[in-house]
Enzyme design. Sequence first.
Site, PDB file in Angstrom:
ATOM      1  CG  HIS A 231       5.638  -6.657   0.425  1.00  0.00           C
ATOM      2  ND1 HIS A 231       4.581  -5.789   0.304  1.00  0.00           N
ATOM      3  CD2 HIS A 231       5.572  -7.151   1.687  1.00  0.00           C
ATOM      4  CE1 HIS A 231       3.908  -5.742   1.451  1.00  0.00           C
ATOM      5  NE2 HIS A 231       4.493  -6.560   2.295  1.00  0.00           N
TER       6      HIS A 231
ATOM      7  CG  HIS B 295       7.874  -4.713  -4.987  1.00  0.00           C
ATOM      8  ND1 HIS B 295       7.691  -3.658  -5.852  1.00  0.00           N
ATOM      9  CD2 HIS B 295       6.629  -5.133  -4.653  1.00  0.00           C
ATOM     10  CE1 HIS B 295       6.394  -3.438  -6.025  1.00  0.00           C
ATOM     11  NE2 HIS B 295       5.728  -4.321  -5.307  1.00  0.00           N
TER      12      HIS B 295
ATOM     13  CG  ASP C 148       3.532  -2.211  -3.929  1.00  0.00           C
ATOM     14  OD1 ASP C 148       3.421  -1.914  -5.124  1.00  0.00           O
ATOM     15  OD2 ASP C 148       3.599  -3.378  -3.518  1.00  0.00           O
TER      16      ASP C 148
ATOM     17  CD  GLU D 268       0.265   0.439  -5.538  1.00  0.00           C
ATOM     18  OE1 GLU D 268      -0.482  -0.456  -5.982  1.00  0.00           O
ATOM     19  OE2 GLU D 268       0.444   0.656  -4.336  1.00  0.00           O
TER      20      GLU D 268
ATOM     21  CG  HIS E  31       2.233  -3.664  -8.569  1.00  0.00           C
ATOM     22  ND1 HIS E  31       1.118  -3.863  -7.781  1.00  0.00           N
ATOM     23  CD2 HIS E  31       3.211  -4.387  -7.998  1.00  0.00           C
ATOM     24  CE1 HIS E  31       1.413  -4.669  -6.774  1.00  0.00           C
ATOM     25  NE2 HIS E  31       2.687  -5.013  -6.887  1.00  0.00           N
TER      26      HIS E  31
END
Length: 686
Positions: free
Chosen positions: A71, A74, A181, A206, A423
């Site tokens: 993602h 990141h 994540d 996170e 996060h």
Amino acid sequence: SIMQIKVTPLGAGQDVGKSCILVTIGGKNIMLDCGMHPGYNDERRFPDFRYISKEGNFTGVIDLVIISHFHLDHCGSLPYFTEVLGYDGPMYATHPTKAIMPILLEDYRKISVERRGVEEKDMFTSQQIKDCMMKVTPCALEETIMIEDDFEIRPYYAGHVLGAAMFYIRVGQQSILYTGDYNMTPDRHLGSARCDKLRPDLLITESTYATTIRESKRWRERDMLNQVSDCVRNGGKVLIPVFALGRAQELCLLLDAFWERTGLKVPIYFSAGLTEKANLYYKMYISWTNQKIKDTFVKRNVFDFQHIQPFDRAFIDRPGPMVLFATPGMLHGGLSMEVFKKWAPSDKNLVIMPGYCVAGTLGHKVLSNGGKPQVIDMPRDEGGGKLHVRCKIKHLSFSAHADAKGIMTLIKQVDPVNVMLVHGERHKMEALKQRIKAEFGLPCYDPANGATTYITTFHGVPVQLSTRLMGKRRREEEYSALYTKRTLAPTSTQQLSGVLYIKDPKNMMVLDELETSQMINMPQCDLSFRHNMKVDNEDLISELVDDGAFEILERFVQSQWELPVTRSVDGKVNALNVRSVKVETDGNHGVTIEYSYRDLELARKIWRSFCESFGMDETIAPAPLKMQSATKQVKQEKTAVKAEPGGTTLIAPSSPTGPPPRSPTKPPKLEATSRPAKAAKLKVEK
């Protein structure tokens, strides 16, 4: 030993976006993720790398970069960090992450440069993306990778998206687990996160959904299908903003199966080209999917959707109902924003937001008033102006992030010493932090971007234990096989007595006496003691012996320690022998006990039992009374040993002391015998 772990978030500190966590552990500087912020188009979109080095010496400062998954929040600034700023050190990511990253980075570059007007000098080029990916080293799940001596990393399955991993990092005795994540709930195509009970010094997790406990997955799926079905049956259009890989495949599987069951003829579209790319990577990395997908893959690839077609921009103004999966997922540009501007003014249409939207994105604005009709100021880089939003807006969370329950489950599973939240949104993180402290009693931190947190860790000194000392049967000549580096299971506690042999600070062993003498090539000496206790009434001993006191003592020793016991009777002399311990009684000399220093504890216990059996008060014995002869021999042995090469010193142990007396009114008189003490056994230290 006392050490510290230093943590500084450059991104994702009390925020969601541009994850970039700097960790200093065991003298190593590690960067965890290197993302971009989807809510900004200026210099704020990348982390402030000047914090690392104002002179630009990033390779000299950072020892390792780890990318948890593909993602953009990141990995979005990785090519900029390596190709523009010049970092050239080691970088690691899983195989799927390395393969998929360049596709999303290229899409991001195109949107930023070609549509948002970002200058290419402030971005990175297509060639720089390729050059960056060449420097990334791929790793497999649960593969232990030695970066340097005593510096290792190990990825664990995180769910979330294809290739997502949690990374365990150990430097010396210190360790951390960085989750990136993750998702603790399995879905239609991926499994749930899994990890060993690592007991790290610090868990960095996170906290996107820090205070949320989501409804059941089955309820959310049924709600979405009802919403979509009602809209298209009434002639409306449905827009579902998604990212190219991850939730897109999850929801396509859901709608494709529903269309198959109900026979709906309304077209479902997906952004052109993305379906083919997704299929390619899911086929390539089928081992990362859940068991159901693996089992059916042999017969049919479930990602070859029957009712989903590629989308053409010419279809945007086509009349009639349709369903469209469009990227990106937060409506911050691309096809999803273009279609949203066209379809939002009609109250017949529906927009379903299935994931989290970062503050500053159009998706976040749309959801901010609970989905009610509103007028939105469009971003300047998207043409500006005002947009009247009359369509229905639904936020159905299919986000692949762990909710509050999942985060607590992971903490219990991993069993860390400290927890750090990143996060997430500040006020939600604060609530979760208090809950973690209350339920687990663990220190918990939630630093803001640019704030440094120091975490103190405590560690014992690791030593190798001799298996001979552990009581395993080994022949003494098997000297080279007497040691093990295997850590004892922390489920039981054992008290051991041995000699600490320090070869160097990183190589320490606890040995028994024989092994020590062999290790340093020195003779072994023994120290023995003999005590005598006079009893005024000679008939007392004879009566107690006749009453079976020795038999009672013998049974007690055998039941307590399962040691072989021998007894002998010679006239008035009765003797009991257990290893080097000898208890002897006769009418002339009273009671005598002999033992070697190695059996001191055994002698104390037998003496206590003997006194109880004979109904006598327990004395301070066993303890040597007359050390003159023993001390003389010790001095002789020390003098002889000091003459040996190597400068080794022998130290005589201090006189052993027995258990405290039971306060007898007249304790029995102890006298040393004229019999000389045996050779003194000494502890050998180098």
